[in-house]
Design a protein around this motif. Structure first.
Motif, PDB file in Angstrom:
ATOM      1  N   ILE A  31      -0.440  -8.891 -16.786  1.00 18.46           N
ATOM      2  CA  ILE A  31      -0.790  -7.477 -16.916  1.00 18.46           C
ATOM      3  C   ILE A  31       0.165  -6.840 -17.912  1.00 18.46           C
ATOM      4  N   ALA A  32      -0.281  -5.749 -18.510  1.00 23.15           N
ATOM      5  CA  ALA A  32       0.503  -5.092 -19.551  1.00 23.15           C
ATOM      6  C   ALA A  32       0.373  -3.580 -19.418  1.00 23.15           C
ATOM      7  N   PRO A  33       1.296  -2.836 -20.015  1.00 23.60           N
ATOM      8  CA  PRO A  33       1.154  -1.383 -20.011  1.00 23.60           C
ATOM      9  C   PRO A  33      -0.220  -0.976 -20.549  1.00 23.60           C
ATOM     10  N   GLY A  34      -0.821  -0.012 -19.867  1.00 25.89           N
ATOM     11  CA  GLY A  34      -2.161   0.442 -20.231  1.00 25.89           C
ATOM     12  C   GLY A  34      -3.253  -0.155 -19.367  1.00 25.89           C
ATOM     13  N   ASP A  49     -11.251  -2.341 -15.052  1.00 27.80           N
ATOM     14  CA  ASP A  49     -11.371  -1.714 -16.375  1.00 27.80           C
ATOM     15  C   ASP A  49     -11.280  -0.194 -16.246  1.00 27.80           C
ATOM     16  N   ALA A  50     -11.158   0.474 -17.386  1.00 28.04           N
ATOM     17  CA  ALA A  50     -10.969   1.923 -17.410  1.00 28.04           C
ATOM     18  C   ALA A  50     -12.152   2.666 -16.797  1.00 28.04           C
ATOM     19  N   GLN A  51     -13.378   2.162 -17.012  1.00 26.78           N
ATOM     20  CA  GLN A  51     -14.563   2.814 -16.449  1.00 26.78           C
ATOM     21  C   GLN A  51     -14.519   2.799 -14.924  1.00 26.78           C
ATOM     22  N   ILE A  56     -13.419   5.402  -9.569  1.00 28.12           N
ATOM     23  CA  ILE A  56     -12.620   5.428  -8.338  1.00 28.12           C
ATOM     24  C   ILE A  56     -11.838   6.731  -8.244  1.00 28.12           C
ATOM     25  N   ASN A  57     -11.226   7.149  -9.348  1.00 29.65           N
ATOM     26  CA  ASN A  57     -10.461   8.398  -9.329  1.00 29.65           C
ATOM     27  C   ASN A  57     -11.358   9.601  -9.074  1.00 29.65           C
TER      28      ASN A  57
END
Length: 96
Positions: A31-34, A49-51, A56-57
């Motif tokens: 895993i990495a920042p972002g 993923d971001a989507q 979820i948020n």
């Protein structure tokens, strides 16, 4: 939660304005920042993923709004068992 920084076995993550240390043993060290993590009880359980993170948020925000609302003066949208007759309660609990 979004990863801010990574150390072996841990990630510092940002979630809804708060920084939290998260264990990453279950998702590995790749895993990495972002990156986005699904977290439960201070442990990352899945890289997402971001989507999915946005979904979820958004759901968590809706739940938060529901718990903050004053519903003490509202009517239930269904009949409560306490207002049902004996026959209605039997019909509700009957498996027929």
């Amino acid at each position: 939660m979004q990863v801010e920084s990574v150390t072996p076995g841990l990630a510092l993550c940002l979630s809804r304005g708060a920084i939290q240390q998260v264990r990453t043993v279950l998702v590995g060290d790749d895993i990495a920042p972002g990156d986005w993590l699904l977290v439960f009880l201070d442990s990352a359980i899945e890289v997402i993923d971001a989507q999915r993170a946005r979904e979820i948020n958004a759901t968590l925000k809706l739940l938060e709004l529901c718990t903050e609302a004053d519903v003490s003066q509202t009517e239930a949208a269904f009949a409560l068992p306490s207002s049902m007759s004996r026959d209605e309660l039997i019909a509700l609990s009957s498996s027929h």
